[in-house]
Design a protein around this motif. Structure first.
Motif, PDB file in Angstrom:
ATOM      1  N   GLY A 742      43.732  48.191  34.187  1.00  0.00           N
ATOM      2  CA  GLY A 742      44.238  47.453  35.332  1.00  0.00           C
ATOM      3  C   GLY A 742      43.187  47.075  36.349  1.00  0.00           C
ATOM      4  N   GLY A 743      41.918  47.233  36.008  1.00  0.00           N
ATOM      5  CA  GLY A 743      40.851  46.854  36.910  1.00  0.00           C
ATOM      6  C   GLY A 743      40.371  45.440  36.653  1.00  0.00           C
ATOM      7  N   VAL A 744      39.246  45.083  37.282  1.00  0.00           N
ATOM      8  CA  VAL A 744      38.704  43.740  37.156  1.00  0.00           C
ATOM      9  C   VAL A 744      37.226  43.830  36.776  1.00  0.00           C
ATOM     10  CG1 VAL A 744      40.319  42.774  38.830  1.00  0.00           C
ATOM     11  CG2 VAL A 744      38.092  43.610  39.605  1.00  0.00           C
ATOM     12  N   VAL A 745      36.708  42.711  36.289  1.00  0.00           N
ATOM     13  CA  VAL A 745      35.288  42.574  35.958  1.00  0.00           C
ATOM     14  C   VAL A 745      34.731  41.466  36.849  1.00  0.00           C
ATOM     15  CG1 VAL A 745      33.611  41.983  34.176  1.00  0.00           C
ATOM     16  CG2 VAL A 745      35.619  43.351  33.596  1.00  0.00           C
ATOM     17  N   VAL A 746      33.577  41.716  37.472  1.00  0.00           N
ATOM     18  CA  VAL A 746      32.964  40.731  38.359  1.00  0.00           C
ATOM     19  C   VAL A 746      31.562  40.414  37.851  1.00  0.00           C
ATOM     20  CG1 VAL A 746      34.293  41.372  40.393  1.00  0.00           C
ATOM     21  CG2 VAL A 746      32.137  42.556  39.908  1.00  0.00           C
ATOM     22  N   GLY A 747      31.105  39.194  38.164  1.00  0.00           N
ATOM     23  CA  GLY A 747      29.760  38.773  37.787  1.00  0.00           C
ATOM     24  C   GLY A 747      28.791  38.776  38.946  1.00  0.00           C
ATOM     25  N   ASN A 748      29.285  38.978  40.173  1.00  0.00           N
ATOM     26  CA  ASN A 748      28.455  39.025  41.368  1.00  0.00           C
ATOM     27  C   ASN A 748      28.386  40.473  41.834  1.00  0.00           C
ATOM     28  OD1 ASN A 748      27.283  38.840  43.895  1.00  0.00           O
ATOM     29  ND2 ASN A 748      28.474  37.057  44.534  1.00  0.00           N
ATOM     30  N   GLY A 756      33.180  51.668  43.985  1.00  0.00           N
ATOM     31  CA  GLY A 756      33.544  51.139  42.680  1.00  0.00           C
ATOM     32  C   GLY A 756      34.757  50.245  42.683  1.00  0.00           C
ATOM     33  N   THR A 757      35.218  49.803  43.839  1.00  0.00           N
ATOM     34  CA  THR A 757      36.378  48.923  43.916  1.00  0.00           C
ATOM     35  C   THR A 757      35.939  47.509  44.311  1.00  0.00           C
ATOM     36  OG1 THR A 757      36.796  49.482  46.232  1.00  0.00           O
ATOM     37  CG2 THR A 757      37.901  50.829  44.545  1.00  0.00           C
ATOM     38  N   VAL A 758      36.843  46.563  44.101  1.00  0.00           N
ATOM     39  CA  VAL A 758      36.607  45.164  44.444  1.00  0.00           C
ATOM     40  C   VAL A 758      37.775  44.684  45.284  1.00  0.00           C
ATOM     41  CG1 VAL A 758      36.309  42.822  43.555  1.00  0.00           C
ATOM     42  CG2 VAL A 758      35.304  44.749  42.325  1.00  0.00           C
ATOM     43  N   ASP A 759      37.470  44.089  46.446  1.00  0.00           N
ATOM     44  CA  ASP A 759      38.506  43.510  47.291  1.00  0.00           C
ATOM     45  C   ASP A 759      38.794  42.089  46.832  1.00  0.00           C
ATOM     46  OD1 ASP A 759      38.716  45.782  48.826  1.00  0.00           O
ATOM     47  OD2 ASP A 759      37.297  45.097  50.352  1.00  0.00           O
ATOM     48  N   LEU A 760      40.073  41.803  46.577  1.00  0.00           N
ATOM     49  CA  LEU A 760      40.498  40.493  46.090  1.00  0.00           C
ATOM     50  C   LEU A 760      41.271  39.762  47.171  1.00  0.00           C
ATOM     51  CD1 LEU A 760      41.762  41.559  42.543  1.00  0.00           C
ATOM     52  CD2 LEU A 760      39.521  40.670  43.163  1.00  0.00           C
ATOM     53  N   GLU A 761      41.067  38.468  47.230  1.00  0.00           N
ATOM     54  CA  GLU A 761      41.775  37.609  48.176  1.00  0.00           C
ATOM     55  C   GLU A 761      42.601  36.611  47.383  1.00  0.00           C
ATOM     56  OE1 GLU A 761      39.943  35.898  51.972  1.00  0.00           O
ATOM     57  OE2 GLU A 761      39.942  34.171  50.601  1.00  0.00           O
ATOM     58  N   VAL A 779      44.846  28.472  52.064  1.00  0.00           N
ATOM     59  CA  VAL A 779      45.757  29.350  52.798  1.00  0.00           C
ATOM     60  C   VAL A 779      45.757  30.711  52.130  1.00  0.00           C
ATOM     61  CG1 VAL A 779      48.134  29.722  53.521  1.00  0.00           C
ATOM     62  CG2 VAL A 779      47.189  27.410  53.483  1.00  0.00           C
ATOM     63  N   VAL A 780      45.320  31.747  52.845  1.00  0.00           N
ATOM     64  CA  VAL A 780      45.288  33.111  52.314  1.00  0.00           C
ATOM     65  C   VAL A 780      46.693  33.690  52.385  1.00  0.00           C
ATOM     66  CG1 VAL A 780      44.309  35.413  52.563  1.00  0.00           C
ATOM     67  CG2 VAL A 780      42.896  33.398  53.026  1.00  0.00           C
ATOM     68  N   THR A 781      47.186  34.136  51.239  1.00  0.00           N
ATOM     69  CA  THR A 781      48.552  34.662  51.172  1.00  0.00           C
ATOM     70  C   THR A 781      48.596  36.149  50.914  1.00  0.00           C
ATOM     71  OG1 THR A 781      48.645  34.119  48.814  1.00  0.00           O
ATOM     72  CG2 THR A 781      49.444  32.454  50.359  1.00  0.00           C
ATOM     73  N   GLY A 782      47.487  36.773  50.608  1.00  0.00           N
ATOM     74  CA  GLY A 782      47.508  38.205  50.343  1.00  0.00           C
ATOM     75  C   GLY A 782      46.143  38.725  49.971  1.00  0.00           C
ATOM     76  N   SER A 783      46.062  40.030  49.847  1.00  0.00           N
ATOM     77  CA  SER A 783      44.821  40.676  49.434  1.00  0.00           C
ATOM     78  C   SER A 783      45.173  41.933  48.655  1.00  0.00           C
ATOM     79  CB  SER A 783      43.943  41.013  50.643  1.00  0.00           C
ATOM     80  OG  SER A 783      44.612  41.923  51.508  1.00  0.00           O
ATOM     81  N   ALA A 784      44.225  42.436  47.909  1.00  0.00           N
ATOM     82  CA  ALA A 784      44.437  43.633  47.101  1.00  0.00           C
ATOM     83  C   ALA A 784      43.086  44.238  46.778  1.00  0.00           C
ATOM     84  CB  ALA A 784      45.196  43.291  45.824  1.00  0.00           C
ATOM     85  N   SER A 785      43.109  45.468  46.349  1.00  0.00           N
ATOM     86  CA  SER A 785      41.894  46.163  45.933  1.00  0.00           C
ATOM     87  C   SER A 785      42.117  46.728  44.538  1.00  0.00           C
ATOM     88  CB  SER A 785      41.560  47.287  46.922  1.00  0.00           C
ATOM     89  OG  SER A 785      40.381  47.954  46.526  1.00  0.00           O
ATOM     90  N   ARG A 786      41.148  46.515  43.679  1.00  0.00           N
ATOM     91  CA  ARG A 786      41.233  47.006  42.306  1.00  0.00           C
ATOM     92  C   ARG A 786      39.902  47.632  41.912  1.00  0.00           C
ATOM     93  NH1 ARG A 786      45.765  46.014  43.179  1.00  0.00           N
ATOM     94  NH2 ARG A 786      47.348  44.918  41.923  1.00  0.00           N
ATOM     95  N   PRO A 787      39.923  48.658  41.062  1.00  0.00           N
ATOM     96  CA  PRO A 787      38.655  49.179  40.540  1.00  0.00           C
ATOM     97  C   PRO A 787      37.946  48.097  39.717  1.00  0.00           C
ATOM     98  CG  PRO A 787      40.513  50.105  39.343  1.00  0.00           C
ATOM     99  CD  PRO A 787      41.080  49.367  40.516  1.00  0.00           C
ATOM    100  N   SER A 806      50.624  41.090  38.388  1.00  0.00           N
ATOM    101  CA  SER A 806      50.925  42.006  39.489  1.00  0.00           C
ATOM    102  C   SER A 806      50.411  41.480  40.819  1.00  0.00           C
ATOM    103  CB  SER A 806      50.310  43.382  39.204  1.00  0.00           C
ATOM    104  OG  SER A 806      48.881  43.325  39.307  1.00  0.00           O
ATOM    105  N   LEU A 807      49.439  40.559  40.763  1.00  0.00           N
ATOM    106  CA  LEU A 807      48.899  39.944  41.977  1.00  0.00           C
ATOM    107  C   LEU A 807      49.600  38.628  42.317  1.00  0.00           C
ATOM    108  CD1 LEU A 807      45.088  40.537  41.273  1.00  0.00           C
ATOM    109  CD2 LEU A 807      46.522  41.764  42.924  1.00  0.00           C
TER     110      LEU A 807
END
Length: 993
Positions: A742-748, A756-761, A779-787, A806-807
């Motif tokens: 249930g986590g995410v992969v980032v390239g930056n 070890g978490t990533v804040d998502l917008e 328009v920002v509608t939400g945010s979440a944090s995922r490993p 889920s997002l």
């Protein structure tokens, strides 16, 4: 000169070689195929001009085209192009405008359910939310990609190539196709051809939004003829399908194409009036009799940073070329001076003064420079004609327009200057020689004593250090000078800082080469202090290098410069690729991983079916071990928003939210969406680096590589852990586990927090605009944090479908399949994949790791071009060694005869010659490699300083190839020397002069 004909011919050819390279290089690097002739050839016979009424937004400013036309422009979807009536008001009254239409890529199939002339709309499946999306109804078995041209009746004979079989169309139900299309679809005269317009993907071309107008429609024709065209897949017919669809749509944003036919020419003044209507006109009269002067043409802007970049490149390469040429030629004249000492002594004894003797040598250089320049110019023109068709895609009759004829006198002058410069030192020496020593053919003892003195060696060592120190100081001074950020300087001129930097640059290069020569001189002096424990052949080789230092120094310098050029080129190439990689993202990595994606996207179901069918065909030749689908976030269908009011558009865009990973350390340039600044590149690749804002040209704005142009948001990939495991990245398994959990992969790297978490917008677009007309922020509608897990070089963000849902992200677009092939050494598997797709699968695209090596792509089609320059430079260094050996052989032939007379064996004589080569290579190769590395490091530092096209984080010398260069030059040089060193069968004492 006639007494030493072989040496004179040899020196002439050495002068001719760089001149030929200069002429051919200018033609191939700066010359372009004569666009005037090509533009003229594109105007059909009996037509006066070709016109394109663009959909560029008309702001009252002219469209600044060249007389040859224009290739790129940005159309506005809401702009109505100039009408035929408006255009006709400017063109000559006696001429007529004939309209024609060009399509974008269409899907062509043989047969089908439609009758010739029938036209229907097919089902348009939008961005679906499940894997069981409907189909657009297209039968793609055996389909290929093709393009269609429709014309008015009078224009078709002008725009259609001659028909080889059958006949021209009689009406809009018939069509002529190219021979290549007939071959691929197995079509004959009388068969039915069906063309389907795929869904529009949002990309405009020189036809405007014709793809959006035509999308999801289909039409059939009967084949009336086949044109003898084998290079493209084309269809020609009378207006019907495209014309009707454009008229029904209204024509906004669709470029209108016309032929101007009649007896009156279209002048440049009329072309400029048409430009005020945003119309591009390519006129036969303008390209022939009425070509405008520079003052009449539109001005061109200058890219300041590109000029700074070229300033360094031209300066470095020019000095390298001049130095290499002088060092190759000077030994020939040094040997000539030694061979002619007795003759020159007799001349002096008869009353010639030092000036007469100097002119004797200088006239040799003058004659050799003139003849070498003429030969080099002729050879360069010949090389241009031979290479331009293959390297530049030019036709033979266009090559003459690429040759820099105005530069040829300067090339001839350069040859003369090279000849005179190469003879300057020998001429200066013979003007000061001792007449008695010359008549007795013995060396100048006074000079030898000076050279062997300790003071002389100390002075040489100090001057070497001083010159190299001055070179470093100039280089550091140039890098310390402030340079303007991109956009700060006015176009049209270089900033004032660049002038001082260029002077320091020239000083650095001049001092470095002077220091290189002094260093080799010092080596020559040390050679005379030969070791007593070395073999006799080696001691004699060292003695020869010291005594004949005027031949040894330029010969070793020529080897050094040849190696320096190759080493410099390797360093620049590796660093360029590293800089490109730091600003690019790829989906797969490694020699057994690829992405197979649809080339002409339609909808999720059809695209998956196309890829599955392609993978089945590929697996017949390549073992596919696994494949998994990859999706991206779907975007609003192109142009849909423009047809809705603000409330409807915003409601639709809420259904297509997007996600982004926030930087762990917020930056004002990111939060404010500053177009002139952005995140630095280093922090994107180093999780321990602190991000900061830099100018746009230095910032991290990576390119997406590896996926087809599909209407989707590639910044967010939707994939399973199994798909991630097929990516081939070093930590792909760890990233796959993160996706499964249930986590995410980032390239930056800067988006990964310390915990070890990533804040998502989560946000979505909306139709509102700022007061200045620019698009308002999302328009920002939400945010979440995922490993999260960071994968260097991967796309910005990836997550599983479950995590996305889920997002609130529910609209996905299929973009292709990750594919893993059976592991095999080398890149042969991916090369074979490319060959299969190119030959048999026109509807899919296969992409893999772009750069396979630090020096290039490694693609077989380009590998030769990538390695050829380095191979040629290596051969040049070997040629410098052989040239020096041949000159040494001329100079010591009498010594060889004497050694042979007193009992020296042929094997010893060969070892002596081999020792000479080894000493030259030992002196020239390491110094050349160090010099080339230093130049490359400085050049990369200069790019980093001006921020040209990236941050240039890494200097990559390509150590493997550097080692291969060093070992290759030494090994091949010694090998060739061994062959050249074979003693003559007739070693007899040569008469004096």
């Amino acid at each position: 000169m006639t007494r030493h004909k072989a040496r004179s011919i040899f020196a002439t050819l050495l002068v001719a070689l760089p001149i030929a390279a200069l002429v051919a290089g200018l033609a191939l690097l700066t010359g372009t195929p004569n666009s005037r002739q090509r533009a003229l050839a594109a105007i059909p016979r009996n037509a006066q001009a070709v016109l394109t009424a663009t959909a560029v937004l008309n702001t009252g400013q002219p469209f600044m085209q060249a007389p040859e036309g224009a290739s790129l422009w940005v159309d506005s979807p809401s702009q109505q192009p100039a009408s035929a009536a408006n255009i006709a008001a400017i063109t000559p009254d006696q001429d007529a405008l004939l309209r024609y239409w060009d399509s974008e890529t269409l899907i062509a199939t043989a047969g089908g359910d439609l009758q010739p002339g029938d036209q229907i709309q097919v089902d348009a499946a939008g961005a679906d939310t499940t894997d069981s999306a409907g189909s657009s109804g297209a039968d793609l078995d055996g389909a290929v990609r093709a393009k269609l041209r429709e014309t008015e009746h009078d224009a078709l004979p002008l725009l259609m190539p001659p028909v080889a079989q059958g006949a021209a169309p009689q009406d809009a139900t018939q069509a002529v196709i190219s021979a290549s299309l007939a071959e691929q679809l197995h079509l004959n005269i009388g068969d039915t051809l069906t063309l389907t317009a795929p869904p529009f993907q949002g990309a405009y071309s020189t036809n405007g939004r014709i793809g959006a107008v035509l999308q999801n429609s289909r039409r059939a024709w009967r084949i009336s003829g086949i044109a003898d065209v084998t290079s493209t897949l084309d269809v020609w017919t009378y207006s019907g399908w495209l014309k009707g669809m454009v008229e029904a749509d209204g024509g906004n944003g669709v470029d209108a194409h016309y032929l101007l036919v009649g007896s009156e020419p279209l002048t440049w003044a009329q072309v400029k009036r048409l430009n005020m209507l945003q119309v591009i006109a390519v006129s036969r009269h303008v390209l022939t009799d009425g070509y405008p002067s520079a003052e009449e043409r539109y001005p061109r802007q200058i890219d300041v940073q590109q000029q700074l970049m070229r300033m360094v490149s031209v300066t470095v390469t020019a000095f390298l070329g001049i130095a290499l040429t002088l060092f190759l030629i000077t030994p020939a004249f040094a040997v000539s001076a030694d061979q002619s000492r007795r003759l020159l002594g007799l001349t002096a004894a008869c009353g010639a003064d030092g000036g007469d003797l100097r002119r004797t040598m200088s006239f040799q250089g003058l004659f050799i420079g003139i003849s070498g320049g003429m030969i080099g110019i002729i050879a360069g023109i010949g090389l241009s004609y031979a290479a331009a068709p293959a390297l530049k895609g030019a036709y033979v009759h266009e090559v003459a327009g690429m040759i820099p004829w105005t530069m040829l006198p300067l090339a001839a002058l350069a040859a003369v200057m090279i000849g005179l410069a190469a003879t300057w030192m020998p001429a200066h020496r013979v003007s000061r020689m001792n007449v008695v020593d010359a008549l007795k053919d013995r060396s100048d003892n006074g000079e030898r004593n000076r050279r062997e003195s300790r003071l002389y060696r100390v002075v040489t060592a100090i001057s070497t250090a001083a010159l190299l120190g001055a070179a470093v100081a100039c280089a550091m001074g140039g890098l310390a000078m402030p340079m303007p950020e991109f956009g700060d300087a006015d176009y049209g001129s270089l900033p004032a800082e660049a002038i001082g930097a260029q002077l320091l640059l020239i000083g650095a290069i001049v001092f470095s080469f002077a220091g290189l020569i002094q260093l080799i001189r010092l080596i020559a002096q040390l050679c005379e202090r030969r070791g007593t424990l070395l073999p006799l052949a080696v001691r004699m080789g060292l003695r020869d290098a010291g005594e004949h230092h005027r031949r040894f120094v330029p010969a070793a310098a020529a080897i050094a410069v040849s190696v320096a050029v190759a080493s410099y080129a390797l360093t620049m190439t590796g660093s360029l690729i590293a800089n490109d990689r730091s600003n690019a993202m790829e989906v797969v990595h490694g020699h057994s991983h690829a992405v197979v994606s649809p080339e002409v996207p339609i909808d999720n179901a059809v695209d998956r079916a196309v890829v599955r069918s392609a993978l089945n065909a590929i697996s017949d030749d390549l073992p596919v071990t696994a494949h998994q689908p990859v999706y991206a976030l779907a975007e609003v269908p192109p142009e849909t928003v423009d047809k809705l009011n603000v409330a409807e558009a915003n409601e639709l865009m809420r259904r297509f939210p997007n996600a982004a990973a926030r930087l762990a350390t917020p930056l004002d340039c990111i939060t404010s969406s500053d177009p002139d600044r952005g995140q630095d590149v280093a922090s994107a690749h180093n999780p321990n680096a602190q991000p900061y804002c830099v100018g746009a040209s230095r910032s991290y704005r990576p390119l997406y590589r590896g996926l087809t142009m599909i209407n989707a948001d590639f910044s967010v990939l939707i994939m399973s852990g199994d798909a991630m495991r097929l990516s081939g990245f070093a930590n792909a398994d760890k990233a796959a586990d993160m996706l499964d959990q249930g986590g995410v992969v980032v390239g930056n790297a800067a988006t990964l927090r310390k915990d070890g978490t990533v804040d998502l917008e989560i946000s979505h677009s909306h139709k509102a605009h700022n007061p200045d007309g620019s698009s308002a922020p999302d328009v920002v509608t939400g945010s979440a944090s995922r490993p999260g897990v960071w994968v260097d070089g991967f796309f910005p963000l990836a997550m599983s479908k479950e995590t996305a849902q889920s997002l609130g992200l529910t609209a996905f677009r299929y973009v292709g399949d990750m594919v893993q092939f059976a592991d095999a050494p080398g890149w042969g598997t991916l090369d074979k994949l490319r060959s299969i797709i190119d030959d048999r699968l026109p509807l899919v695209n296969g992409t893999s790791q772009y750069y396979r090596y630090s020096w290039g792509t490694g693609d077989p089609s380009s590998m030769l071009a990538e390695l050829l320059p380095f191979a040629l430079l290596m051969l040049l260094a070997i040629a410098a060694t052989v040239i020096s050996l041949l000159l040494a052989r001329i100079q010591i032939i009498r010594d060889l005869a004497t050694m042979h007379a007193v009992g020296a064996s042929p094997g010893f004589l060969r070892r002596f010659t081999l020792a000479q080569a080894a000493i030259m290579l030992a002196a020239g190769t390491p110094t050349g490699m160090v010099t080339g590395l230093a130049l490359g490091i400085f050049h990369v530092a200069w790019y980093r300083h001006i921020g040209y096209d990236g941050a240039w984080l890494d200097t990559v010398p390509c150590w493997g190839l550097q080692a291969a260069l060093l070992i290759g030059v030494i090994a091949m040089g010694l090998g060739v020397a061994w062959l050249v060193a074979r003693p003559s069968r007739k070693l007899t004492r040569r008469t004096l002069d």
